[in-house]
Write a protein that holds these residues in place. Structure first.
Motif, PDB file in Angstrom:
ATOM      1  N   ILE A   1       7.318 -63.597 -41.773  1.00 60.04           N
ATOM      2  CA  ILE A   1       6.479 -62.742 -40.942  1.00 60.04           C
ATOM      3  C   ILE A   1       5.026 -62.765 -41.386  1.00 60.04           C
ATOM      4  O   ILE A   1       4.144 -63.022 -40.606  1.00 60.04           O
ATOM      5  N   THR A   2       4.756 -62.502 -42.657  1.00 65.96           N
ATOM      6  CA  THR A   2       3.376 -62.343 -43.127  1.00 65.96           C
ATOM      7  C   THR A   2       3.092 -63.272 -44.294  1.00 65.96           C
ATOM      8  O   THR A   2       3.860 -63.318 -45.247  1.00 65.96           O
ATOM      9  N   GLU A   3       1.966 -63.998 -44.204  1.00 60.70           N
ATOM     10  CA  GLU A   3       1.532 -64.843 -45.314  1.00 60.70           C
ATOM     11  C   GLU A   3       0.470 -64.113 -46.116  1.00 60.70           C
ATOM     12  O   GLU A   3      -0.423 -63.478 -45.547  1.00 60.70           O
ATOM     13  N   VAL A   4       0.589 -64.201 -47.447  1.00 66.33           N
ATOM     14  CA  VAL A   4      -0.419 -63.651 -48.346  1.00 66.33           C
ATOM     15  C   VAL A   4      -0.878 -64.768 -49.272  1.00 66.33           C
ATOM     16  O   VAL A   4      -0.177 -65.765 -49.441  1.00 66.33           O
ATOM     17  N   SER A   5      -2.060 -64.602 -49.874  1.00 63.26           N
ATOM     18  CA  SER A   5      -2.579 -65.637 -50.765  1.00 63.26           C
ATOM     19  C   SER A   5      -1.711 -65.755 -52.015  1.00 63.26           C
ATOM     20  O   SER A   5      -1.006 -64.817 -52.398  1.00 63.26           O
ATOM     21  N   GLN A   6      -1.769 -66.914 -52.645  1.00 69.58           N
ATOM     22  CA  GLN A   6      -0.931 -67.188 -53.814  1.00 69.58           C
ATOM     23  C   GLN A   6      -1.233 -66.223 -54.956  1.00 69.58           C
ATOM     24  O   GLN A   6      -0.349 -65.880 -55.731  1.00 69.58           O
ATOM     25  N   ASP A   7      -2.479 -65.777 -55.071  1.00 70.33           N
ATOM     26  CA  ASP A   7      -2.846 -64.901 -56.193  1.00 70.33           C
ATOM     27  C   ASP A   7      -2.687 -63.410 -55.882  1.00 70.33           C
ATOM     28  O   ASP A   7      -3.079 -62.565 -56.671  1.00 70.33           O
ATOM     29  N   THR A   8      -2.080 -63.082 -54.771  1.00 71.75           N
ATOM     30  CA  THR A   8      -1.826 -61.684 -54.432  1.00 71.75           C
ATOM     31  C   THR A   8      -0.492 -61.248 -55.032  1.00 71.75           C
ATOM     32  O   THR A   8       0.493 -61.971 -54.947  1.00 71.75           O
ATOM     33  N   TRP A   9      -0.496 -60.078 -55.661  1.00 73.03           N
ATOM     34  CA  TRP A   9       0.745 -59.503 -56.177  1.00 73.03           C
ATOM     35  C   TRP A   9       1.227 -58.485 -55.163  1.00 73.03           C
ATOM     36  O   TRP A   9       0.494 -57.578 -54.786  1.00 73.03           O
ATOM     37  N   ILE A  10       2.468 -58.637 -54.698  1.00 67.73           N
ATOM     38  CA  ILE A  10       3.017 -57.702 -53.727  1.00 67.73           C
ATOM     39  C   ILE A  10       3.771 -56.606 -54.476  1.00 67.73           C
ATOM     40  O   ILE A  10       4.647 -56.900 -55.295  1.00 67.73           O
ATOM     41  N   PHE A  11       3.411 -55.363 -54.177  1.00 69.96           N
ATOM     42  CA  PHE A  11       4.082 -54.205 -54.750  1.00 69.96           C
ATOM     43  C   PHE A  11       5.053 -53.669 -53.704  1.00 69.96           C
ATOM     44  O   PHE A  11       4.639 -53.111 -52.689  1.00 69.96           O
ATOM     45  N   PHE A  12       6.345 -53.864 -53.939  1.00 64.64           N
ATOM     46  CA  PHE A  12       7.367 -53.397 -53.013  1.00 64.64           C
ATOM     47  C   PHE A  12       7.711 -51.941 -53.307  1.00 64.64           C
ATOM     48  O   PHE A  12       7.589 -51.495 -54.452  1.00 64.64           O
ATOM     49  N   PRO A  13       8.166 -51.200 -52.295  1.00 54.19           N
ATOM     50  CA  PRO A  13       8.404 -49.765 -52.506  1.00 54.19           C
ATOM     51  C   PRO A  13       9.482 -49.477 -53.552  1.00 54.19           C
ATOM     52  O   PRO A  13       9.437 -48.450 -54.218  1.00 54.19           O
ATOM     53  N   TRP A  14      10.436 -50.375 -53.742  1.00 56.65           N
ATOM     54  CA  TRP A  14      11.481 -50.143 -54.727  1.00 56.65           C
ATOM     55  C   TRP A  14      10.993 -50.379 -56.152  1.00 56.65           C
ATOM     56  O   TRP A  14      11.709 -50.093 -57.107  1.00 56.65           O
ATOM     57  N   ASP A  15       9.774 -50.907 -56.300  1.00 64.80           N
ATOM     58  CA  ASP A  15       9.198 -51.139 -57.621  1.00 64.80           C
ATOM     59  C   ASP A  15       8.153 -50.103 -58.017  1.00 64.80           C
ATOM     60  O   ASP A  15       7.533 -50.231 -59.069  1.00 64.80           O
ATOM     61  N   MET A  16       7.927 -49.109 -57.174  1.00 63.61           N
ATOM     62  CA  MET A  16       6.814 -48.189 -57.409  1.00 63.61           C
ATOM     63  C   MET A  16       7.263 -46.740 -57.460  1.00 63.61           C
ATOM     64  O   MET A  16       8.308 -46.372 -56.944  1.00 63.61           O
ATOM     65  N   ALA A  17       6.396 -45.942 -58.064  1.00 64.51           N
ATOM     66  CA  ALA A  17       6.548 -44.485 -58.061  1.00 64.51           C
ATOM     67  C   ALA A  17       5.170 -43.899 -57.753  1.00 64.51           C
ATOM     68  O   ALA A  17       4.139 -44.520 -58.028  1.00 64.51           O
ATOM     69  N   LEU A  18       5.159 -42.727 -57.185  1.00 65.18           N
ATOM     70  CA  LEU A  18       3.881 -42.087 -56.885  1.00 65.18           C
ATOM     71  C   LEU A  18       3.272 -41.528 -58.160  1.00 65.18           C
ATOM     72  O   LEU A  18       3.933 -40.823 -58.914  1.00 65.18           O
ATOM     73  N   GLN A  19       2.003 -41.866 -58.392  1.00 65.54           N
ATOM     74  CA  GLN A  19       1.294 -41.343 -59.549  1.00 65.54           C
ATOM     75  C   GLN A  19      -0.204 -41.457 -59.313  1.00 65.54           C
ATOM     76  O   GLN A  19      -0.656 -42.208 -58.457  1.00 65.54           O
ATOM     77  N   TYR A  20      -0.962 -40.725 -60.109  1.00 58.43           N
ATOM     78  CA  TYR A  20      -2.412 -40.753 -60.006  1.00 58.43           C
ATOM     79  C   TYR A  20      -2.945 -42.111 -60.446  1.00 58.43           C
ATOM     80  O   TYR A  20      -2.451 -42.710 -61.394  1.00 58.43           O
ATOM     81  N   VAL A  21      -3.983 -42.607 -59.736  1.00 55.85           N
ATOM     82  CA  VAL A  21      -4.639 -43.859 -60.062  1.00 55.85           C
ATOM     83  C   VAL A  21      -6.135 -43.595 -60.185  1.00 55.85           C
ATOM     84  O   VAL A  21      -6.731 -42.932 -59.321  1.00 55.85           O
ATOM     85  N   GLN A  22      -6.745 -44.121 -61.240  1.00 57.26           N
ATOM     86  CA  GLN A  22      -8.189 -43.966 -61.420  1.00 57.26           C
ATOM     87  C   GLN A  22      -8.934 -44.645 -60.272  1.00 57.26           C
ATOM     88  O   GLN A  22      -8.515 -45.704 -59.813  1.00 57.26           O
ATOM     89  N   PRO A  23     -10.075 -44.082 -59.843  1.00 60.09           N
ATOM     90  CA  PRO A  23     -10.883 -44.757 -58.817  1.00 60.09           C
ATOM     91  C   PRO A  23     -11.356 -46.116 -59.319  1.00 60.09           C
ATOM     92  O   PRO A  23     -11.568 -46.307 -60.521  1.00 60.09           O
ATOM     93  N   PHE A  24     -11.533 -47.045 -58.410  1.00 61.20           N
ATOM     94  CA  PHE A  24     -11.926 -48.404 -58.754  1.00 61.20           C
ATOM     95  C   PHE A  24     -13.287 -48.444 -59.448  1.00 61.20           C
ATOM     96  O   PHE A  24     -13.500 -49.199 -60.371  1.00 61.20           O
ATOM     97  N   ARG A  25     -14.250 -47.641 -58.998  1.00 62.02           N
ATOM     98  CA  ARG A  25     -15.606 -47.667 -59.551  1.00 62.02           C
ATOM     99  C   ARG A  25     -15.922 -46.445 -60.384  1.00 62.02           C
ATOM    100  O   ARG A  25     -16.888 -45.735 -60.133  1.00 62.02           O
TER     101      ARG A  25
END
Length: 172
Positions: free
Chosen positions: A145-169
């Motif tokens: 269905i969807t192509e992504v670039s070779q250097d993209t890491w896909i985060f699937f929902p079964w591999d994640m948990a909700l948590q706080y993330v620092q802002p990028f900048r």
């Protein structure tokens, strides 16, 4: 420009998104099987292919579902995540599989294609489908269905948990 770690070029997939994309994969596969357009069975490549395979099987009303377990990563996080030679840990039912004719083999992602290459050698006439594909693995999959670039890491929902993330900048 800030240097990023490889996992920071991420494509985050929600449960809703994987469900929509797996349904889109089912629609693409509908009527494409060799048995008057139907498929004899769905085989999920575990573990990632289990959720998409279940959705595809439901949408296409395929009642025979099996798994093939292939290990090709050593997981430890960060630099410890390394590819290894793909190895089959569990085979699907041999009576169902034959040479793969009429079998739909489903995975969540085709990355380098090494997993599908191994499974394709075992079942050369099966139809290989993945929800997401990277360029190096695309030749090993028949439908996606969807192509992504070779250097993209896909985060699937079964591999994640909700948590706080620092802002990028920064934090100011």
């Amino acid at each position: 420009m800030t240097d990023r770690l490889p996992h920071e070029k991420g494509f985050h997939i929600s449960w809703d998104q994987i469900h929509r994309d797996a349904r889109a994969l089912a629609w693409r596969l509908d009527g494409k099987g060799p048995d008057a357009g139907g498929w004899r069975a769905v085989v999920a490549i575990t573990r990632g292919g289990m959720a998409p395979a279940m959705i595809v099987a439901r949408e296409l009303d395929i009642r025979t579902v099996d798994t093939i377990s292939v290990k090709s990563y050593h997981s430890g996080g960060g630099a410890a995540d390394q590819r290894r030679e793909a190895e089959v840990l569990k085979h699907p039912d041999a009576e169902i599989m034959g040479d793969g004719t009429g079998i739909l083999i489903v995975d969540d992602l085709v990355d380098t294609g090494k997993t599908l290459e191994l499974v394709r050698e075992m079942y050369p006439k099966a139809h290989f489908a993945a929800v997401y594909a990277k360029p190096a693995g695309k030749p090993m999959v028949d439908s996606f269905i969807t192509e992504v670039s070779q250097d993209t890491w896909i985060f699937f929902p079964w591999d994640m948990a909700l948590q706080y993330v620092q802002p990028f900048r920064g934090t100011d």
